[in-house]
Design a protein around this motif. Structure first.
Motif, mmCIF file in Angstrom:
data_model
loop_
_atom_site.group_PDB
_atom_site.id
_atom_site.type_symbol
_atom_site.label_atom_id
_atom_site.label_comp_id
_atom_site.label_asym_id
_atom_site.label_seq_id
_atom_site.Cartn_x
_atom_site.Cartn_y
_atom_site.Cartn_z
ATOM 1 N N THR A 59 0.838 -1.199 0.000
ATOM 2 C CA THR A 59 0.000 0.000 0.000
ATOM 3 C C THR A 59 0.877 1.255 0.000
ATOM 4 O O THR A 59 0.502 2.288 0.550
ATOM 5 C CB THR A 59 -0.964 0.023 1.206
ATOM 6 O OG1 THR A 59 -0.205 0.058 2.411
ATOM 7 C CG2 THR A 59 -1.889 -1.175 1.203
ATOM 8 N N SER A 60 2.033 1.163 -0.645
ATOM 9 C CA SER A 60 2.961 2.289 -0.691
ATOM 10 C C SER A 60 2.474 3.350 -1.678
ATOM 11 O O SER A 60 1.508 3.142 -2.422
ATOM 12 C CB SER A 60 4.351 1.793 -1.107
ATOM 13 O OG SER A 60 4.310 1.280 -2.429
ATOM 14 N N GLY A 61 3.152 4.472 -1.693
ATOM 15 C CA GLY A 61 2.773 5.580 -2.569
ATOM 16 C C GLY A 61 2.787 5.224 -4.040
ATOM 17 O O GLY A 61 1.956 5.717 -4.813
ATOM 18 N N SER A 62 3.694 4.352 -4.454
ATOM 19 C CA SER A 62 3.768 3.979 -5.873
ATOM 20 C C SER A 62 2.587 3.123 -6.317
ATOM 21 O O SER A 62 2.370 2.923 -7.505
ATOM 22 C CB SER A 62 5.086 3.238 -6.167
ATOM 23 O OG SER A 62 5.161 2.040 -5.420
ATOM 24 N N MET A 63 1.804 2.645 -5.366
ATOM 25 C CA MET A 63 0.629 1.829 -5.687
ATOM 26 C C MET A 63 -0.645 2.673 -5.798
ATOM 27 O O MET A 63 -1.699 2.140 -6.168
ATOM 28 C CB MET A 63 0.421 0.767 -4.603
ATOM 29 C CG MET A 63 1.471 -0.318 -4.574
ATOM 30 S SD MET A 63 1.355 -1.461 -5.943
ATOM 31 C CE MET A 63 -0.122 -2.378 -5.484
ATOM 32 N N ALA A 110 -0.823 -5.514 5.341
ATOM 33 C CA ALA A 110 -0.674 -4.370 4.447
ATOM 34 C C ALA A 110 0.620 -3.672 4.856
ATOM 35 O O ALA A 110 0.833 -3.405 6.037
ATOM 36 C CB ALA A 110 -1.865 -3.428 4.559
ATOM 37 N N PHE A 111 1.469 -3.405 3.866
ATOM 38 C CA PHE A 111 2.773 -2.820 4.193
ATOM 39 C C PHE A 111 3.078 -1.632 3.306
ATOM 40 O O PHE A 111 2.492 -1.445 2.248
ATOM 41 C CB PHE A 111 3.882 -3.877 4.067
ATOM 42 C CG PHE A 111 4.145 -4.318 2.655
ATOM 43 C CD1 PHE A 111 5.124 -3.702 1.886
ATOM 44 C CD2 PHE A 111 3.424 -5.362 2.082
ATOM 45 C CE1 PHE A 111 5.374 -4.105 0.587
ATOM 46 C CE2 PHE A 111 3.674 -5.777 0.783
ATOM 47 C CZ PHE A 111 4.648 -5.150 0.037
ATOM 48 N N ARG A 165 -9.675 0.043 2.938
ATOM 49 C CA ARG A 165 -9.789 1.480 2.664
ATOM 50 C C ARG A 165 -8.509 2.219 3.041
ATOM 51 O O ARG A 165 -8.264 3.323 2.583
ATOM 52 C CB ARG A 165 -10.961 2.081 3.438
ATOM 53 C CG ARG A 165 -12.272 1.839 2.780
ATOM 54 C CD ARG A 165 -13.380 2.675 3.438
ATOM 55 N NE ARG A 165 -14.613 1.939 3.298
ATOM 56 C CZ ARG A 165 -15.233 1.289 4.278
ATOM 57 N NH1 ARG A 165 -14.767 1.316 5.494
ATOM 58 N NH2 ARG A 165 -16.340 0.622 4.046
ATOM 59 N N ASN A 166 -7.684 1.616 3.899
ATOM 60 C CA ASN A 166 -6.472 2.269 4.388
ATOM 61 C C ASN A 166 -5.313 2.069 3.425
ATOM 62 O O ASN A 166 -5.217 1.058 2.739
ATOM 63 C CB ASN A 166 -6.073 1.711 5.755
ATOM 64 C CG ASN A 166 -7.110 2.005 6.803
ATOM 65 O OD1 ASN A 166 -7.717 3.060 6.800
ATOM 66 N ND2 ASN A 166 -7.334 1.065 7.710
ATOM 67 N N SER A 167 -4.431 3.049 3.428
ATOM 68 C CA SER A 167 -3.168 2.978 2.701
ATOM 69 C C SER A 167 -2.132 3.763 3.486
ATOM 70 O O SER A 167 -2.462 4.732 4.163
ATOM 71 C CB SER A 167 -3.285 3.601 1.307
ATOM 72 O OG SER A 167 -4.149 2.878 0.506
ATOM 73 N N PHE A 168 -0.897 3.340 3.381
ATOM 74 C CA PHE A 168 0.167 4.086 4.034
ATOM 75 C C PHE A 168 0.695 5.201 3.135
ATOM 76 O O PHE A 168 1.072 6.253 3.588
ATOM 77 C CB PHE A 168 1.328 3.161 4.409
ATOM 78 C CG PHE A 168 1.001 2.236 5.546
ATOM 79 C CD1 PHE A 168 0.813 2.719 6.820
ATOM 80 C CD2 PHE A 168 0.896 0.878 5.332
ATOM 81 C CE1 PHE A 168 0.523 1.874 7.874
ATOM 82 C CE2 PHE A 168 0.613 0.017 6.373
ATOM 83 C CZ PHE A 168 0.422 0.511 7.644
ATOM 84 N N SER A 169 0.780 4.936 1.838
ATOM 85 C CA SER A 169 1.225 5.913 0.838
ATOM 86 C C SER A 169 2.653 6.385 1.070
ATOM 87 O O SER A 169 3.012 7.477 0.672
ATOM 88 C CB SER A 169 0.280 7.115 0.797
ATOM 89 O OG SER A 169 -1.021 6.681 0.513
ATOM 90 N N GLY A 170 3.482 5.563 1.679
ATOM 91 C CA GLY A 170 4.867 5.936 1.929
ATOM 92 C C GLY A 170 5.808 5.213 0.989
ATOM 93 O O GLY A 170 5.452 4.846 -0.127
ATOM 94 N N ILE A 189 2.195 -12.318 -2.419
ATOM 95 C CA ILE A 189 2.677 -10.938 -2.317
ATOM 96 C C ILE A 189 2.134 -10.175 -3.521
ATOM 97 O O ILE A 189 2.373 -10.559 -4.659
ATOM 98 C CB ILE A 189 4.215 -10.874 -2.309
ATOM 99 C CG1 ILE A 189 4.773 -11.691 -1.143
ATOM 100 C CG2 ILE A 189 4.687 -9.419 -2.236
ATOM 101 C CD1 ILE A 189 6.282 -11.876 -1.187
ATOM 102 N N VAL A 190 1.391 -9.097 -3.247
ATOM 103 C CA VAL A 190 0.819 -8.265 -4.301
ATOM 104 C C VAL A 190 1.490 -6.900 -4.220
ATOM 105 O O VAL A 190 1.386 -6.205 -3.205
ATOM 106 C CB VAL A 190 -0.712 -8.127 -4.146
ATOM 107 C CG1 VAL A 190 -1.285 -7.286 -5.277
ATOM 108 C CG2 VAL A 190 -1.381 -9.497 -4.104
ATOM 109 N N THR A 191 2.189 -6.514 -5.297
ATOM 110 C CA THR A 191 2.987 -5.295 -5.289
ATOM 111 C C THR A 191 3.180 -4.797 -6.718
ATOM 112 O O THR A 191 2.810 -5.472 -7.682
ATOM 113 C CB THR A 191 4.364 -5.562 -4.632
ATOM 114 O OG1 THR A 191 5.131 -4.347 -4.608
ATOM 115 C CG2 THR A 191 5.142 -6.633 -5.367
#
Length: 170
Positions: free
Chosen positions: A29-33, A63-64, A90-95, A122-124
């Motif tokens: 759930t990083s920013g690039s996603m 979720a990472f 619904r949550n994301s870290f966006s980092g 692993i989904v990325t």
């Protein structure tokens, strides 16, 4: 990535329907996603979990994002469990992207009796790197319990880390 043909990894395994072990999912759930990748990845995870539930497979979701950004949820598709899952998605870290915490947590979960026969998904987008020793706990789980690591990469290039880490890559 839709235009890219799937490649055969050379490893195939058949498990009887309903006899497969639990499923552990690591969701980037990083920013690039953000945007379409995130929406698609969460829909994919939701469908995987629905299928696992249909097969009576216990599920656990991590979720990472960046270092220290890790959320976890044990899943069940009861009405309350579904509400918790939808709120969780619904949550994301966006980092930044750091898979290491999710791998450490997954390896710890795989040491528990009820999760030793689990498959790890692993989904990325593949935009990540791994420390040299990050794969070690998973290798132990592979050797001791036959754990499979499957990756779904939502990008044109899987990246070296996912190529190294996964038994199967899509």
């Amino acid at each position: 990535w839709f235009e890219e043909p799937a490649r055969q990894t050379g490893r195939s395994e058949m498990r009887p329907f309903g006899k497969a072990g639990p499923l552990i999912v690591c969701l980037d759930t990083s920013g690039s996603m953000q945007g379409k990748r995130e929406t698609l990845s969460k829909a994919l995870v939701l469908e995987c979990l629905r299928q696992a539930h249909r097969q009576k497979r216990p599920c656990y979701l991590y979720a990472f994002s960046g270092q220290g950004d890790l959320q976890e949820l044990e899943l069940d598709l009861s009405p309350d469990g579904l509400k918790r899952l939808l709120a969780f998605l619904r949550n994301s870290f966006s980092g930044a992207t750091c898979l290491e915490d999710a791998l450490v947590a997954s390896a710890a979960k795989l040491r528990q009796d009820a999760w030793q026969n689990a498959d790890l998904l692993i989904v990325t987008d593949g935009e990540l790197s791994l420390p040299e020793d990050a794969e070690t706990p998973l290798n132990l789980a592979r050797q001791e319990h036959g754990v499979r690591v499957v990756g779904v990469v939502l990008a044109a290039d899987a990246g070296d880390a996912m190529e190294q880490l996964c038994d199967e890559l899509f």
